[in-house]
Design a protein around this motif. Structure first.
Motif, PDB file in Angstrom:
ATOM      1  N   UNK A  14      29.695  34.390  36.275  1.00  0.00           N
ATOM      2  CA  UNK A  14      28.466  34.828  36.932  1.00  0.00           C
ATOM      3  C   UNK A  14      28.698  35.029  38.426  1.00  0.00           C
ATOM      4  N   UNK A  15      28.214  36.164  38.930  1.00  0.00           N
ATOM      5  CA  UNK A  15      28.335  36.464  40.346  1.00  0.00           C
ATOM      6  C   UNK A  15      29.574  37.250  40.715  1.00  0.00           C
ATOM      7  N   UNK A  16      30.503  37.374  39.806  1.00  0.00           N
ATOM      8  CA  UNK A  16      31.731  38.117  40.087  1.00  0.00           C
ATOM      9  C   UNK A  16      31.534  39.616  39.841  1.00  0.00           C
ATOM     10  N   UNK A  17      32.589  40.368  40.081  1.00  0.00           N
ATOM     11  CA  UNK A  17      32.508  41.827  40.015  1.00  0.00           C
ATOM     12  C   UNK A  17      33.544  42.400  39.039  1.00  0.00           C
ATOM     13  N   UNK A  18      33.246  43.583  38.551  1.00  0.00           N
ATOM     14  CA  UNK A  18      34.184  44.371  37.767  1.00  0.00           C
ATOM     15  C   UNK A  18      34.003  45.832  38.140  1.00  0.00           C
ATOM     16  N   UNK A  19      35.065  46.598  37.981  1.00  0.00           N
ATOM     17  CA  UNK A  19      34.999  48.037  38.217  1.00  0.00           C
ATOM     18  C   UNK A  19      35.520  48.743  36.959  1.00  0.00           C
ATOM     19  N   UNK A  47      21.001  53.012  28.733  1.00  0.00           N
ATOM     20  CA  UNK A  47      21.598  53.628  29.918  1.00  0.00           C
ATOM     21  C   UNK A  47      21.815  52.592  31.009  1.00  0.00           C
ATOM     22  N   UNK A  48      23.012  52.582  31.555  1.00  0.00           N
ATOM     23  CA  UNK A  48      23.317  51.742  32.713  1.00  0.00           C
ATOM     24  C   UNK A  48      23.203  52.571  33.990  1.00  0.00           C
ATOM     25  N   UNK A  49      23.886  53.712  34.018  1.00  0.00           N
ATOM     26  CA  UNK A  49      23.867  54.574  35.193  1.00  0.00           C
ATOM     27  C   UNK A  49      24.320  55.965  34.792  1.00  0.00           C
ATOM     28  N   UNK A  50      23.787  56.976  35.468  1.00  0.00           N
ATOM     29  CA  UNK A  50      24.214  58.345  35.227  1.00  0.00           C
ATOM     30  C   UNK A  50      24.390  59.067  36.550  1.00  0.00           C
ATOM     31  N   UNK A  69      24.809  47.633  40.699  1.00  0.00           N
ATOM     32  CA  UNK A  69      25.859  48.523  40.214  1.00  0.00           C
ATOM     33  C   UNK A  69      25.829  49.838  40.982  1.00  0.00           C
ATOM     34  N   UNK A  70      26.982  50.504  41.005  1.00  0.00           N
ATOM     35  CA  UNK A  70      27.058  51.803  41.664  1.00  0.00           C
ATOM     36  C   UNK A  70      27.988  52.713  40.875  1.00  0.00           C
ATOM     37  N   UNK A  80      35.161  58.927  36.488  1.00  0.00           N
ATOM     38  CA  UNK A  80      34.004  58.273  37.093  1.00  0.00           C
ATOM     39  C   UNK A  80      34.249  56.773  37.073  1.00  0.00           C
ATOM     40  N   UNK A  81      33.557  56.103  37.954  1.00  0.00           N
ATOM     41  CA  UNK A  81      33.699  54.656  38.054  1.00  0.00           C
ATOM     42  C   UNK A  81      32.328  53.995  38.048  1.00  0.00           C
ATOM     43  N   UNK A  82      32.307  52.748  37.632  1.00  0.00           N
ATOM     44  CA  UNK A  82      31.099  51.950  37.712  1.00  0.00           C
ATOM     45  C   UNK A  82      31.474  50.631  38.370  1.00  0.00           C
ATOM     46  N   UNK A  83      31.039  50.471  39.592  1.00  0.00           N
ATOM     47  CA  UNK A  83      31.258  49.215  40.306  1.00  0.00           C
ATOM     48  C   UNK A  83      30.113  48.278  39.967  1.00  0.00           C
ATOM     49  N   UNK A  84      30.438  47.132  39.407  1.00  0.00           N
ATOM     50  CA  UNK A  84      29.420  46.170  38.993  1.00  0.00           C
ATOM     51  C   UNK A  84      29.608  44.882  39.783  1.00  0.00           C
ATOM     52  N   UNK A  85      28.637  44.555  40.584  1.00  0.00           N
ATOM     53  CA  UNK A  85      28.652  43.332  41.400  1.00  0.00           C
ATOM     54  C   UNK A  85      27.570  42.379  40.924  1.00  0.00           C
TER      55      UNK A  85
END
Length: 122
Positions: A14-19, A47-50, A69-70, A80-85
């Motif tokens: 919890x609280x960590x990030x993944x890309x 849907x998470x992000x588009x 997320x970004x 494409x990338x999804x940065x998840x913080x």
């Protein structure tokens, strides 16, 4: 032949990030929207992000994202990338890359990757 290959999933706390990354091979002729969806057992894919791949680069996020997320595009690598913080246990799911192609006003097609598992523990 179009292929979407995801990478970057894994197990974090919890609280960590993944890309997450999604590399697109092959040619998608029509206008397209790239997206990330996720799915947990017994639930429908959400849907998470588009991101629209035109000059507007419009983004949409699921309500649960709340700024954590970004989504971004990498034209050099056709990815494409999804940065998840600030990941939470409820973010645990299989994440899928999607390419939505609009071939004509009445002909649209979806391409999917094989999915990558994201697990967030407390």
């Amino acid at each position: 032949q179009v292929q979407l290959v995801e990478s970057g999933g894994g197990s974090v706390q919890t609280g960590e990030s993944l890309r997450l990354s999604c590399v697109v091979s092959g040619h998608i002729a029509g206008p397209k929207i790239m997206a990330w969806y996720r799915q947990t057992p017994g639930k429908s894919r959400e849907l998470v992000a588009s991101l629209s791949m035109d000059s507007d680069s419009r983004t949409r996020y699921g309500r649960f994202v709340k700024g954590r997320f970004s989504i971004s595009k990498d034209d050099t690598n056709n990815a494409i990338h999804l940065q998840m913080d600030w990941l939470k246990p409820e973010d645990t799911a299989v994440y899928y890359c999607n390419a939505h192609e609009k071939r004509s006003p009445v002909n649209e097609f979806d391409y999917w990757g094989q999915g990558t598992q994201v697990t967030v523990s407390t």
